[in-house]
Write an enzyme that holds these catalytic residues in place. Structure first.
Site, PDB file in Angstrom:
ATOM      1  N   ASP A 127       0.825  -1.211   0.000  1.00  0.00           N
ATOM      2  CA  ASP A 127       0.000   0.000   0.000  1.00  0.00           C
ATOM      3  C   ASP A 127       0.857   1.257   0.000  1.00  0.00           C
ATOM      4  O   ASP A 127       2.080   1.185   0.143  1.00  0.00           O
ATOM      5  CB  ASP A 127      -0.961  -0.005   1.201  1.00  0.00           C
ATOM      6  CG  ASP A 127      -0.300  -0.442   2.497  1.00  0.00           C
ATOM      7  OD1 ASP A 127       0.951  -0.386   2.574  1.00  0.00           O
ATOM      8  OD2 ASP A 127      -1.005  -0.831   3.431  1.00  0.00           O
ATOM      9  N   ASN A 162      -7.406  -2.697  14.381  1.00  0.00           N
ATOM     10  CA  ASN A 162      -8.813  -2.861  14.001  1.00  0.00           C
ATOM     11  C   ASN A 162      -9.012  -4.015  13.013  1.00  0.00           C
ATOM     12  O   ASN A 162     -10.091  -4.178  12.447  1.00  0.00           O
ATOM     13  CB  ASN A 162      -9.389  -1.547  13.436  1.00  0.00           C
ATOM     14  CG  ASN A 162      -8.713  -1.124  12.127  1.00  0.00           C
ATOM     15  OD1 ASN A 162      -7.933  -1.870  11.540  1.00  0.00           O
ATOM     16  ND2 ASN A 162      -9.016   0.079  11.669  1.00  0.00           N
ATOM     17  N   HIS A 188      -7.312  -4.507  10.125  1.00  0.00           N
ATOM     18  CA  HIS A 188      -7.048  -4.268   8.699  1.00  0.00           C
ATOM     19  C   HIS A 188      -5.783  -4.981   8.242  1.00  0.00           C
ATOM     20  O   HIS A 188      -4.875  -5.235   9.027  1.00  0.00           O
ATOM     21  CB  HIS A 188      -7.012  -2.768   8.353  1.00  0.00           C
ATOM     22  CG  HIS A 188      -5.803  -2.004   8.785  1.00  0.00           C
ATOM     23  ND1 HIS A 188      -5.873  -0.827   9.491  1.00  0.00           N
ATOM     24  CD2 HIS A 188      -4.478  -2.215   8.578  1.00  0.00           C
ATOM     25  CE1 HIS A 188      -4.655  -0.359   9.694  1.00  0.00           C
ATOM     26  NE2 HIS A 188      -3.792  -1.186   9.152  1.00  0.00           N
ATOM     27  N   GLU A 198      -9.560  -1.498   5.269  1.00  0.00           N
ATOM     28  CA  GLU A 198     -10.146  -1.157   6.564  1.00  0.00           C
ATOM     29  C   GLU A 198     -11.465  -1.901   6.773  1.00  0.00           C
ATOM     30  O   GLU A 198     -12.155  -2.228   5.800  1.00  0.00           O
ATOM     31  CB  GLU A 198     -10.422   0.355   6.609  1.00  0.00           C
ATOM     32  CG  GLU A 198      -9.179   1.230   6.530  1.00  0.00           C
ATOM     33  CD  GLU A 198      -8.491   1.402   7.886  1.00  0.00           C
ATOM     34  OE1 GLU A 198      -8.467   0.446   8.683  1.00  0.00           O
ATOM     35  OE2 GLU A 198      -7.964   2.508   8.135  1.00  0.00           O
TER      36      GLU A 198
HETATM   37  C1  GLP Z   1      -0.274   0.209   8.523  1.00  0.00           C
HETATM   38  C2  GLP Z   1      -0.028  -0.655   7.282  1.00  0.00           C
HETATM   39  C3  GLP Z   1      -0.416  -2.093   7.546  1.00  0.00           C
HETATM   40  C4  GLP Z   1       0.194  -2.562   8.858  1.00  0.00           C
HETATM   41  C5  GLP Z   1      -0.369  -1.740   9.989  1.00  0.00           C
HETATM   42  C6  GLP Z   1       0.082  -2.199  11.359  1.00  0.00           C
HETATM   43  O1  GLP Z   1      -1.578   0.679   8.610  1.00  0.00           O
HETATM   44  N1  GLP Z   1      -0.714  -0.183   6.130  1.00  0.00           N
HETATM   45  O2  GLP Z   1       0.047  -2.888   6.455  1.00  0.00           O
HETATM   46  O3  GLP Z   1      -0.054  -3.927   9.064  1.00  0.00           O
HETATM   47  O4  GLP Z   1       0.047  -0.420   9.753  1.00  0.00           O
HETATM   48  O5  GLP Z   1       1.148  -1.437  11.815  1.00  0.00           O
HETATM   49  P1  GLP Z   1       2.053  -1.796  13.054  1.00  0.00           P
HETATM   50  O6  GLP Z   1       2.867  -2.967  12.649  1.00  0.00           O
HETATM   51  O7  GLP Z   1       2.870  -0.574  13.257  1.00  0.00           O
HETATM   52  O8  GLP Z   1       1.136  -2.110  14.187  1.00  0.00           O
END
Ligand code: GLP
Length: 250
Positions: free
Chosen positions: A71, A140, A142, A147
């Protein structure tokens, strides 16, 4: 029948990173032109450290690997320090022998975001599809930037970010959630589920509840990661904290 996703619980976040790095290294040795799907966020940072270590020890060669990041923020140019492209350079690509012409990103500053999403799908197809998709998970539920919503999109698309997602990405934009772009481009659920293998990593207590719902709950668009239950070859690697709500139900 074997349950999907398979759950692997390791002692701590470092052990999760080592185990997955070992698997990536081994898979790369078996298939040097491996097509890898890669995540950003705090969780994969240790994984990227471990991959850099493997590379330095001569145990991982990225020169023929093809990568696709999941992304990107909309309206953020590739060179912006908050872009996921910059993130990947900082934590992985500048430190291993990845070929820049084989690392693929969504361009958040593309003039026509819809066309950019179509281009990305086409590139993934042209590479023969993703062999190993690595995923993190938002609190959440995702994955990528898919989302929770009443409906999910199958293919790479434009998405509006939830306030909690903008907050958790604030560090990339000077610490203020308001400065995090409100929209992003993300691989869709179908793009992700079509990977031949998927590994989701989750570490820390903040992920325990969404992990419990992912493993034991129903498949629901309100927890996009729950769709991994439909994948034939999906694993989740957890540290003990992220696994702490699973109890004896696995
Ligand atoms: C972002 C990314 C996701 C990732 C998420 C979790 O939103 N787009 O791909 O899994 O963060 O982040 P973290 O690993 O910092 O909890």
């Amino acid at each position: 029948m074997e349950r999907s996703p398979r759950v692997v619980i390791l002692a701590d976040a470092r052990a999760v990173a080592r185990e997955l790095a070992r698997r990536v290294g081994e898979t790369l040795r078996a298939k040097p032109d491996l097509v890898l799907g890669l995540p950003t966020g705090r969780t994969p940072l240790l994984l990227y450290q471990e991959l850099v270590e493997l590379y330095r020890r001569g145990e991982a060669d990225f020169s023929r690997a093809i990568t696709f990041n999941l992304d990107e923020f909309l309206g953020v140019s590739p060179g912006h320090p908050g872009s996921y492209r910059s993130f990947m350079r900082r934590f992985l690509f500048d430190h291993v022998n990845a070929d820049p012409s084989r690392t693929n990103f969504l361009d958040g500053a593309a003039a026509d975001p819809q066309e950019e999403c179509e281009r990305y799908e086409h590139e993934i197809d042209r590479a023969g599809g993703i062999d190993l998709q690595i995923l993190g998970i938002g609190t959440n539920g995702h994955i990528g930037f898919n989302e929770p919503a009443a409906e999910l999109e199958a293919r790479t698309h434009r998405v509006r970010l939830k306030p909690e997602t903008r907050r958790s990405n604030a560090a990339l934009f000077g610490g203020d959630a308001e400065t995090v772009p409100a929209e992003a481009l993300s691989m869709g659920m179908g793009t992700i589920l079509q990977a031949r293998a998927a590994v989701l990593i989750a570490t820390g207590r903040s992920k325990a509840l969404c992990v419990e719902r992912l493993v034991n709950g129903p498949i629901t668009t309100l927890l996009p990661a729950s769709f991994l239950q439909l994948h034939r070859n999906a694993d989740i690697y957890l540290d003990e904290e992220a696994a702490s709500a699973l109890g004896g139900t696995r």
